[in-house]
Enzyme design. Structure first.
Site, PDB file in Angstrom:
ATOM      1  N   ASP A  68      15.718  12.266  42.573  1.00  0.00           N
ATOM      2  CA  ASP A  68      14.346  11.116  42.151  1.00  0.00           C
ATOM      3  C   ASP A  68      13.516  11.270  43.137  1.00  0.00           C
ATOM      4  O   ASP A  68      14.173  10.104  44.356  1.00  0.00           O
ATOM      5  CB  ASP A  68      15.423   9.753  42.067  1.00  0.00           C
ATOM      6  CG  ASP A  68      14.390   8.264  42.189  1.00  0.00           C
ATOM      7  OD1 ASP A  68      13.254   8.485  40.706  1.00  0.00           O
ATOM      8  OD2 ASP A  68      14.742   6.880  42.643  1.00  0.00           O
TER       9      ASP A  68
ATOM     10  N   ASP B  16      18.899   4.909  44.376  1.00  0.00           N
ATOM     11  CA  ASP B  16      18.651   5.668  44.321  1.00  0.00           C
ATOM     12  C   ASP B  16      19.133   7.014  43.917  1.00  0.00           C
ATOM     13  O   ASP B  16      18.748   8.354  43.698  1.00  0.00           O
ATOM     14  CB  ASP B  16      17.294   5.908  45.276  1.00  0.00           C
ATOM     15  CG  ASP B  16      16.255   5.142  45.782  1.00  0.00           C
ATOM     16  OD1 ASP B  16      15.843   5.290  44.854  1.00  0.00           O
ATOM     17  OD2 ASP B  16      17.107   4.426  46.861  1.00  0.00           O
TER      18      ASP B  16
ATOM     19  N   GLU C  45      12.212  13.426  38.105  1.00  0.00           N
ATOM     20  CA  GLU C  45      11.334  12.412  37.472  1.00  0.00           C
ATOM     21  C   GLU C  45      10.079  12.792  37.760  1.00  0.00           C
ATOM     22  O   GLU C  45       9.535  12.962  38.494  1.00  0.00           O
ATOM     23  CB  GLU C  45      11.822  10.978  37.917  1.00  0.00           C
ATOM     24  CG  GLU C  45      11.161   9.983  37.083  1.00  0.00           C
ATOM     25  CD  GLU C  45      11.457   8.689  37.395  1.00  0.00           C
ATOM     26  OE1 GLU C  45      10.697   8.288  37.211  1.00  0.00           O
ATOM     27  OE2 GLU C  45      13.135   8.154  38.115  1.00  0.00           O
TER      28      GLU C  45
END
Length: 172
Positions: free
Chosen positions: A8, A139, A67
């Site tokens: 991420d 996160d 992502e």
């Protein structure tokens, strides 16, 4: 069984998560955050590269997923996120990992069951799916959700391929 690294990306905090995947079963390996210290842009990007490179060296994943960048109202933030994302992809590629890319909606759909889930829902479902005793940091949970999304996608492709072969009479 394969080890999947989910990333991420972030310009201040880059979350990561590693899972072992075998079929539809997942096992938690590790997760965490690379917290970027103040410095020049190149120094901050180097910290992301070095942090992910260390994770890759230590855990030797077979695959990586990240992502995709989403559009932001703040162009400067989107640009910084894109740069952090690019460095993360280069770190994985530098270690000979192919990198799959998924939208935030795909990741939330895979982890929670609907693409409009909030961060708390993602954290809770990641904890549940991986049998964790505590909720991971946001996160890090997002990194684990990326890995889960990739595992689900790969399993769906394998299942679909098998079904197509059986329909065509190739599997006996």
């Amino acid at each position: 069984m394969s080890i999947i690294l989910g990333i991420d990306p972030g310009s201040r905090i880059t979350g990561f998560g590693l899972i072992k995947s075998q079929g539809q079963k997942y096992q938690y390996v590790t997760s965490g955050c690379i917290r970027v210290q103040p410095g020049t842009l190149s120094e901050r990007l180097q910290q992301i590269f070095d942090g992910l490179s260390e994770v890759i060296r230590q855990y030797n994943p077979d695959e990586a997923a990240i992502e995709q960048v989403f559009m932001s109202k703040n162009a400067d933030s989107a640009l910084k996120l894109g740069q952090a994302r690019g460095v993360a992809i280069v770190a994985a590629s530098h270690h000979a990992l192919d990198v799959a890319e998924y939208s935030a909606r795909q990741i939330k759909q895979a982890a929670v069951g609907h693409g409009a889930a909030d961060k708390r829902q993602v954290q809770h479902m990641v904890m549940t799916l991986l049998g964790l005793s505590a909720m991971p940091q946001s996160d890090a949970a997002d990194g684990l959700a990326v890995a889960i999304c990739h595992a689900n996608t790969m399993q769906s492709m394998v299942t679909q391929l098998g079904a197509n072969k059986r329909r065509r009479g190739r599997v006996r």
